[in-house]
Scaffold this motif. Structure first.
Motif, mmCIF file in Angstrom:
data_model
loop_
_atom_site.group_PDB
_atom_site.id
_atom_site.type_symbol
_atom_site.label_atom_id
_atom_site.label_comp_id
_atom_site.label_asym_id
_atom_site.label_seq_id
_atom_site.Cartn_x
_atom_site.Cartn_y
_atom_site.Cartn_z
ATOM 1 N N SER A 20 11.855 7.316 12.248
ATOM 2 C CA SER A 20 11.574 7.664 10.853
ATOM 3 C C SER A 20 11.848 6.451 9.959
ATOM 4 N N ASN A 21 12.903 5.691 10.288
ATOM 5 C CA ASN A 21 13.209 4.507 9.479
ATOM 6 C C ASN A 21 12.093 3.465 9.568
ATOM 7 N N GLY A 22 11.498 3.323 10.737
ATOM 8 C CA GLY A 22 10.398 2.383 10.909
ATOM 9 C C GLY A 22 9.208 2.766 10.056
ATOM 10 N N LYS A 23 8.852 4.041 10.086
ATOM 11 C CA LYS A 23 7.716 4.519 9.289
ATOM 12 C C LYS A 23 7.994 4.328 7.793
ATOM 13 N N LYS A 24 9.244 4.603 7.404
ATOM 14 C CA LYS A 24 9.614 4.428 5.998
ATOM 15 C C LYS A 24 9.489 2.960 5.585
ATOM 16 N N ALA A 25 9.908 2.059 6.487
ATOM 17 C CA ALA A 25 9.827 0.631 6.170
ATOM 18 C C ALA A 25 8.370 0.225 5.987
ATOM 19 N N VAL A 26 7.496 0.759 6.845
ATOM 20 C CA VAL A 26 6.065 0.456 6.714
ATOM 21 C C VAL A 26 5.556 0.968 5.366
ATOM 22 N N MET A 27 5.996 2.173 4.979
ATOM 23 C CA MET A 27 5.581 2.709 3.676
ATOM 24 C C MET A 27 6.067 1.830 2.534
ATOM 25 N N ALA A 28 7.294 1.331 2.663
ATOM 26 C CA ALA A 28 7.873 0.504 1.602
ATOM 27 C C ALA A 28 7.086 -0.798 1.451
ATOM 28 N N VAL A 29 6.786 -1.450 2.568
ATOM 29 C CA VAL A 29 6.111 -2.745 2.507
ATOM 30 C C VAL A 29 4.666 -2.569 2.025
ATOM 31 N N THR A 30 3.955 -1.564 2.579
ATOM 32 C CA THR A 30 2.573 -1.364 2.143
ATOM 33 C C THR A 30 2.545 -0.938 0.673
ATOM 34 N N GLY A 31 3.529 -0.144 0.271
ATOM 35 C CA GLY A 31 3.616 0.273 -1.128
ATOM 36 C C GLY A 31 3.804 -0.938 -2.031
ATOM 37 N N GLY A 82 -7.133 -6.201 3.441
ATOM 38 C CA GLY A 82 -5.682 -6.052 3.366
ATOM 39 C C GLY A 82 -5.276 -4.773 2.640
ATOM 40 N N LEU A 83 -5.938 -4.494 1.510
ATOM 41 C CA LEU A 83 -5.604 -3.302 0.730
ATOM 42 C C LEU A 83 -5.962 -2.035 1.499
ATOM 43 N N THR A 84 -7.109 -2.059 2.188
ATOM 44 C CA THR A 84 -7.497 -0.882 2.956
ATOM 45 C C THR A 84 -6.485 -0.607 4.060
ATOM 46 N N VAL A 85 -6.080 -1.671 4.751
ATOM 47 C CA VAL A 85 -5.077 -1.509 5.815
ATOM 48 C C VAL A 85 -3.778 -0.947 5.221
ATOM 49 N N ALA A 86 -3.378 -1.484 4.065
ATOM 50 C CA ALA A 86 -2.140 -1.024 3.433
ATOM 51 C C ALA A 86 -2.230 0.459 3.078
#
Lengths: 235, 246
Positions: A20-31, A82-86
């Motif tokens: 869950s922490n990994g997914k959250k980190a991905v959300m934080a960076v893409t956000g 890049g934006l689409t991937v994010a």
């Protein structure tokens, strides 16, 4: 009395993105990537107040930046990919975490749960995200592809903006304002939340205030354009 | 005071369970919430009914055994208070009070308001310890600890593992509990050798138990009887990301 059931056997999540922490980190960076894009997007939009030439020239520059070293649209296409991937990663992680959360509470409370921490913005994140997605789809059809724009995709960008938010199309402006308010709420929780997720949050009061101020400035900057066109300041 | 109680009754883990309404008369405002339930149970026992099962032990707010969701709030609306330290003077005469167990898949109901919190024990087993070679105890001043660190570690260590954070979290996340343990050990010199491995193992166990992820709502810290702050979770996230990036 029954014995407590043994712990249910679950597939142990594996790897960084499995946690869950990994997914959250991905959300934080893409956000964060998307917030940076919004800042640039808003500043670009404000060129509409400098007149048609300035705005159209800016739109043209986005396509020719890097030229002649690079073919036209190179940097723009890279940014678009890049934006689409994010966006996809951000949503994929959000859906996955929301499903995990739903599984973690199969039986709901009978009493109406009273939020103890306030945080109205916090509770809009999931459905607000869906509204923002629908808005982005409309927005691209409107001003990028011109499908739902009265002037169509061939007209100059400035003309599309003026036609799109014309006074008789007031409902478009209303939709934009509502959707942008949703973006503001999303960012108000999202910005400090991303720092918390990445383990960088300290001094929460200042952080939350900064999130609120930046969100408000972004929303004001974005809302200014459709409102200005609707009331006839920009024509 | 007279109260109407709506209590979750569930006769064992395989029972579907239901809310049952009880009237309780002559409740003293000076009673604790658990004493009020004792009064109800005494009557139920005398009437030949099954008393309401609930967890409790010290009744001093330091053991972490008691806990129920009262009117939709874990441990009731009184801040920084366990259910055993919640007094009836905070309720109005004639009020209806809804009482439910912690709701989370990793906390299966054993009976009525009693849930099995073994999942917390398994999170601790995964890394909530320090490996100290057995031998004579070192002198107290052999390992210097800065006062600020000692205080912050102690604040985190006040977590009693009651599970209110999970019960209050809209995602059923155990992040505050896990983070409190990671913070408590990670701030002290004795906790350093296993710090990275600890965060990874405990976060993975938390996921494996079926707890949800944290969305930084702050509900956990608002209901925490010990007021464990949200920055513990930031610390856990930082430790986890440091391990993951290696």
């Amino acid at each position: 009395m029954d014995r407590a059931p043994a712990a249910p056997v679950r597939r142990r999540p594996r790897g960084f993105y499995g946690s869950s922490n990994g997914k959250k980190a991905v959300m934080a960076v893409t956000g964060a990537v998307l917030v940076l894009f919004l800042v640039g997007h808003m500043l670009g939009n404000l060129k509409v107040f400098l007149g048609a030439d300035s705005f159209n020239h800016y739109a043209e520059w986005l396509r020719t930046v890097g030229s002649p070293a690079l073919p036209n649209r190179t940097l723009l296409t890279i940014a678009e990919i890049g934006l689409t991937v994010a966006v996809v990663l951000h949503m994929w992680s959000a859906v996955s975490l929301a499903r995990r959360a739903a599984k973690a509470r199969p039986v709901k409370y009978a009493a109406r749960v009273k939020p103890q921490a306030g945080g109205y913005a916090t509770r809009t994140m999931r459905y607000g995200g869906v509204i923002i997605l629908l808005f982005v789809i409309w927005h691209l059809l409107d001003l990028t592809f011109g499908v739902v724009n009265p002037k169509g995709g061939e007209a100059m960008p400035y003309d599309r903006v003026v036609a799109g938010f014309a006074p008789d199309r007031w409902w478009v402006t209303v939709f934009y304002v509502v959707a942008l308010a949703m973006v503001g709420l999303h960012l108000r929780h999202g910005m400090w939340s991303a720092l918390q997720t990445l383990g960088l949050a300290h001094r929460y009061k200042a952080l939350k205030t900064a999130s609120t101020v930046i969100s408000a400035v972004l929303v004001a900057g974005f809302v200014a354009v459709p409102l200005a066109v609707m009331i006839g300041v920009v024509k | 005071m007279n109260l109407t109680l709506k209590i979750w009754r569930q006769n064992g883990s395989s029972d579907r369970g239901r809310m049952v309404t009880y009237e309780v008369q002559d409740v003293s405002p000076d009673m604790s919430f658990l004493e009020m339930l004792d009064v109800l149970n005494e009557r139920l026992t005398l009437e030949g009914d099954d008393p309401v099962a609930f967890d409790h032990d010290c009744r001093e707010g330091i053991c972490g055994m008691c806990g129920m969701v009262i009117n939709g709030v874990a441990h009731g609306e009184q801040r920084a208070t366990t259910t055993c330290q919640l007094h009836m003077r905070h309720f109005e005469d004639g009020a209806t009070v809804t009482i439910e167990p912690w709701r989370a898949a990793p906390f299966p109901v054993v009976k009525d308001l009693v849930v099995d919190r073994s999942s917390f024990d398994r999170i601790i087993q995964a890394g909530g310890f320090i490996s100290v070679p057995a031998g004579s105890a070192p002198d107290a001043h052999a390992v210097p600890v800065p006062k600020d660190d000692a205080d912050a570690a102690f604040d985190a260590a006040t977590c009693i593992g009651c599970g209110a954070c999970v019960a209050a979290c809209p995602n059923g996340s155990a992040s505050l509990f896990t983070a409190a343990k990671i913070t408590h050990l990670g701030l002290l010199p004795q906790g350093q050798p296993e710090r990275a491995a600890r965060a990874k193992a405990m976060v993975e166990q938390m996921d494996a138990e079926g707890f949800g992820g944290c969305t930084n709502t702050g509900e956990c810290t608002a209901v925490c009887p010990k007021g464990i702050p949200l920055d513990a979770i930031a610390r856990m996230n930082a430790d986890y990301l440091k391990t993951a990036s290696k």
